[in-house]
Design a protein around this motif. Sequence first.
Motif, PDB file in Angstrom:
ATOM      1  N   ASN A  10      10.638   7.361 -12.757  1.00  0.00           N
ATOM      2  CA  ASN A  10      11.800   7.826 -13.516  1.00  0.00           C
ATOM      3  C   ASN A  10      12.845   6.710 -13.578  1.00  0.00           C
ATOM      4  O   ASN A  10      13.088   6.032 -12.574  1.00  0.00           O
ATOM      5  CB  ASN A  10      12.437   9.062 -12.864  1.00  0.00           C
ATOM      6  N   GLN A  11      13.451   6.552 -14.730  1.00  0.00           N
ATOM      7  CA  GLN A  11      14.550   5.593 -14.864  1.00  0.00           C
ATOM      8  C   GLN A  11      15.634   6.204 -15.732  1.00  0.00           C
ATOM      9  O   GLN A  11      15.349   6.826 -16.758  1.00  0.00           O
ATOM     10  CB  GLN A  11      14.074   4.283 -15.500  1.00  0.00           C
ATOM     11  N   SER A  12      16.877   6.022 -15.325  1.00  0.00           N
ATOM     12  CA  SER A  12      18.011   6.552 -16.068  1.00  0.00           C
ATOM     13  C   SER A  12      19.150   5.542 -16.027  1.00  0.00           C
ATOM     14  O   SER A  12      19.456   4.973 -14.977  1.00  0.00           O
ATOM     15  CB  SER A  12      18.475   7.886 -15.476  1.00  0.00           C
ATOM     16  N   LEU A  13      19.767   5.327 -17.178  1.00  0.00           N
ATOM     17  CA  LEU A  13      20.924   4.433 -17.267  1.00  0.00           C
ATOM     18  C   LEU A  13      21.932   5.030 -18.234  1.00  0.00           C
ATOM     19  O   LEU A  13      21.588   5.365 -19.369  1.00  0.00           O
ATOM     20  CB  LEU A  13      20.522   3.041 -17.751  1.00  0.00           C
ATOM     21  N   THR A  14      23.160   5.202 -17.792  1.00  0.00           N
ATOM     22  CA  THR A  14      24.244   5.632 -18.677  1.00  0.00           C
ATOM     23  C   THR A  14      25.441   4.708 -18.469  1.00  0.00           C
ATOM     24  O   THR A  14      25.758   4.328 -17.333  1.00  0.00           O
ATOM     25  CB  THR A  14      24.672   7.083 -18.401  1.00  0.00           C
ATOM     26  N   GLN A  15      26.076   4.358 -19.568  1.00  0.00           N
ATOM     27  CA  GLN A  15      27.293   3.549 -19.491  1.00  0.00           C
ATOM     28  C   GLN A  15      28.275   4.043 -20.544  1.00  0.00           C
ATOM     29  O   GLN A  15      27.936   4.144 -21.720  1.00  0.00           O
ATOM     30  CB  GLN A  15      27.008   2.071 -19.728  1.00  0.00           C
ATOM     31  N   VAL A  32      29.666   3.402 -15.116  1.00  0.00           N
ATOM     32  CA  VAL A  32      28.231   3.127 -15.143  1.00  0.00           C
ATOM     33  C   VAL A  32      27.517   3.953 -14.076  1.00  0.00           C
ATOM     34  O   VAL A  32      28.020   4.123 -12.957  1.00  0.00           O
ATOM     35  CB  VAL A  32      27.956   1.622 -14.893  1.00  0.00           C
ATOM     36  N   ASN A  33      26.354   4.474 -14.433  1.00  0.00           N
ATOM     37  CA  ASN A  33      25.502   5.196 -13.495  1.00  0.00           C
ATOM     38  C   ASN A  33      24.055   4.851 -13.821  1.00  0.00           C
ATOM     39  O   ASN A  33      23.607   5.081 -14.953  1.00  0.00           O
ATOM     40  CB  ASN A  33      25.733   6.704 -13.615  1.00  0.00           C
ATOM     41  N   PHE A  34      23.341   4.263 -12.870  1.00  0.00           N
ATOM     42  CA  PHE A  34      21.970   3.844 -13.150  1.00  0.00           C
ATOM     43  C   PHE A  34      21.104   4.045 -11.923  1.00  0.00           C
ATOM     44  O   PHE A  34      21.585   4.093 -10.790  1.00  0.00           O
ATOM     45  CB  PHE A  34      21.909   2.377 -13.586  1.00  0.00           C
ATOM     46  N   GLY A  35      19.810   4.168 -12.167  1.00  0.00           N
ATOM     47  CA  GLY A  35      18.880   4.293 -11.060  1.00  0.00           C
ATOM     48  C   GLY A  35      17.466   4.480 -11.561  1.00  0.00           C
ATOM     49  O   GLY A  35      17.237   4.974 -12.669  1.00  0.00           O
ATOM     50  N   ASP A  36      16.523   4.073 -10.752  1.00  0.00           N
ATOM     51  CA  ASP A  36      15.123   4.362 -11.031  1.00  0.00           C
ATOM     52  C   ASP A  36      14.401   4.561  -9.699  1.00  0.00           C
ATOM     53  O   ASP A  36      14.815   4.046  -8.658  1.00  0.00           O
ATOM     54  CB  ASP A  36      14.453   3.298 -11.896  1.00  0.00           C
ATOM     55  N   SER A  37      13.341   5.345  -9.738  1.00  0.00           N
ATOM     56  CA  SER A  37      12.613   5.679  -8.517  1.00  0.00           C
ATOM     57  C   SER A  37      11.140   5.841  -8.837  1.00  0.00           C
ATOM     58  O   SER A  37      10.748   6.100  -9.974  1.00  0.00           O
ATOM     59  CB  SER A  37      13.168   6.969  -7.892  1.00  0.00           C
ATOM     60  N   VAL A  38      10.331   5.675  -7.803  1.00  0.00           N
ATOM     61  CA  VAL A  38       8.878   5.758  -7.950  1.00  0.00           C
ATOM     62  C   VAL A  38       8.328   6.712  -6.893  1.00  0.00           C
ATOM     63  O   VAL A  38       8.859   6.804  -5.769  1.00  0.00           O
ATOM     64  CB  VAL A  38       8.239   4.358  -7.812  1.00  0.00           C
ATOM     65  N   VAL A  89       4.958  13.339   0.492  1.00  0.00           N
ATOM     66  CA  VAL A  89       5.164  12.781  -0.842  1.00  0.00           C
ATOM     67  C   VAL A  89       6.667  12.748  -1.110  1.00  0.00           C
ATOM     68  O   VAL A  89       7.354  13.753  -0.919  1.00  0.00           O
ATOM     69  CB  VAL A  89       4.442  13.615  -1.919  1.00  0.00           C
ATOM     70  N   TYR A  90       7.206  11.613  -1.535  1.00  0.00           N
ATOM     71  CA  TYR A  90       8.645  11.519  -1.742  1.00  0.00           C
ATOM     72  C   TYR A  90       8.938  10.506  -2.851  1.00  0.00           C
ATOM     73  O   TYR A  90       8.089   9.698  -3.229  1.00  0.00           O
ATOM     74  CB  TYR A  90       9.337  11.076  -0.449  1.00  0.00           C
ATOM     75  N   TRP A  91      10.168  10.572  -3.359  1.00  0.00           N
ATOM     76  CA  TRP A  91      10.622   9.617  -4.379  1.00  0.00           C
ATOM     77  C   TRP A  91      11.387   8.489  -3.693  1.00  0.00           C
ATOM     78  O   TRP A  91      12.376   8.744  -3.004  1.00  0.00           O
ATOM     79  CB  TRP A  91      11.525  10.302  -5.405  1.00  0.00           C
ATOM     80  N   ARG A  92      10.917   7.271  -3.880  1.00  0.00           N
ATOM     81  CA  ARG A  92      11.583   6.111  -3.272  1.00  0.00           C
ATOM     82  C   ARG A  92      12.429   5.402  -4.321  1.00  0.00           C
ATOM     83  O   ARG A  92      11.909   4.908  -5.324  1.00  0.00           O
ATOM     84  CB  ARG A  92      10.558   5.124  -2.707  1.00  0.00           C
ATOM     85  N   PRO A  93      13.747   5.336  -4.110  1.00  0.00           N
ATOM     86  CA  PRO A  93      14.614   4.637  -5.071  1.00  0.00           C
ATOM     87  C   PRO A  93      14.310   3.134  -5.105  1.00  0.00           C
ATOM     88  O   PRO A  93      14.118   2.513  -4.059  1.00  0.00           O
ATOM     89  CB  PRO A  93      16.028   4.892  -4.536  1.00  0.00           C
ATOM     90  N   ILE A  94      14.235   2.586  -6.286  1.00  0.00           N
ATOM     91  CA  ILE A  94      14.082   1.135  -6.452  1.00  0.00           C
ATOM     92  C   ILE A  94      15.459   0.493  -6.562  1.00  0.00           C
ATOM     93  O   ILE A  94      15.766  -0.498  -5.912  1.00  0.00           O
ATOM     94  CB  ILE A  94      13.228   0.822  -7.681  1.00  0.00           C
ATOM     95  N   LYS A  95      16.278   1.079  -7.408  1.00  0.00           N
ATOM     96  CA  LYS A  95      17.674   0.648  -7.480  1.00  0.00           C
ATOM     97  C   LYS A  95      18.511   1.849  -7.876  1.00  0.00           C
ATOM     98  O   LYS A  95      18.046   2.760  -8.564  1.00  0.00           O
ATOM     99  CB  LYS A  95      17.861  -0.498  -8.474  1.00  0.00           C
ATOM    100  N   LYS A  96      19.757   1.859  -7.413  1.00  0.00           N
ATOM    101  CA  LYS A  96      20.630   2.980  -7.685  1.00  0.00           C
ATOM    102  C   LYS A  96      22.070   2.518  -7.546  1.00  0.00           C
ATOM    103  O   LYS A  96      22.410   1.788  -6.626  1.00  0.00           O
ATOM    104  CB  LYS A  96      20.347   4.136  -6.720  1.00  0.00           C
TER     105      LYS A  96
END
Length: 291
Positions: A210-215, A245-251, A260-267
């Motif tokens: 999942n990836q989300s970016l809002t500015q 700004v609000n951004f983040g992605d996880s795998v 099983v869990y979601w690991r943030p890549i950047k946030k």
Amino acid sequence: PVSMLNNNTLTKSDFITAAFPAMYGNALGGVFDLQMRNGNNLKREYLGQVGFNGFELGAEGPFKEGGKASYMINYRYSTLGVFKKMGINFGTGSAVPNYQDLSFKINLPTAKAGKFTLFGVGGMSDISFLGSETDFSKNAGNLYGNENEDLYDKSKTGVFGITHSYVFSPRTSYKLTIASSGIQTLINIDSLTWSNAAVPELQASTRYYNQSLTQYQQSAHLTLNHKFNAANTLVAGLLLNHYDVNFGDSVLRQTTAHNVYWRPIKKGAGTSLLTQAYVNWQHRFSDRLTL
């Protein structure tokens, strides 16, 4: 491949490289100053157009006969998206860009030497690369996709603003612009599991990225112009930009059968304010030399 900037709504625009005026602060390599034209204030006109850029409808004209105020509005919808809904296959499977955009400008001159301008540009687009629609029996699927995943990509962009300008004298004028803009991008990817039969069959689809970016940005720009004589011109101004700004992605990660869990890549999230004040003086020694 299709820009949200519609050439049917643009007028003379400046493309500047190397040295450029101080009012274009916070720019490095160059400046592309785009301007939207005013609508026809003498008569009403309508536009209908079909091409690579989309199915397009437009209208412009005066608000009333004999008045100086005018409007212009233009809407486009993806040509390829319409063809897809009609069942026309381009050999790319589901990977067809869907988009629509709207542009408008309202020009309202005042009784004296001033005017108000309202403007806006907005659009949304999406494209999907669906490996789940792969047809193994025909050895056909998405030209750009991956048979082991479904990818969904969506984006939205919009800007709305109002400008007031006033000419105090043949040598002095001012302009104030207040605008708000926003960008949103969403990307989701699903992992696909196929059977090992002679004719593969989709068994499972699992979201793993999942990836989300809002500015959001609020801007205000005040400029004051004064022409001392034919050789000397002064421009002073103040530019404010507030960013949210609000951004983040996880795998998706799995360490054991039950973990099983979601690991943030950047946030990240936050706000900032950029303030720029400038004075720009220009002296023309001749038609060939300017300082």
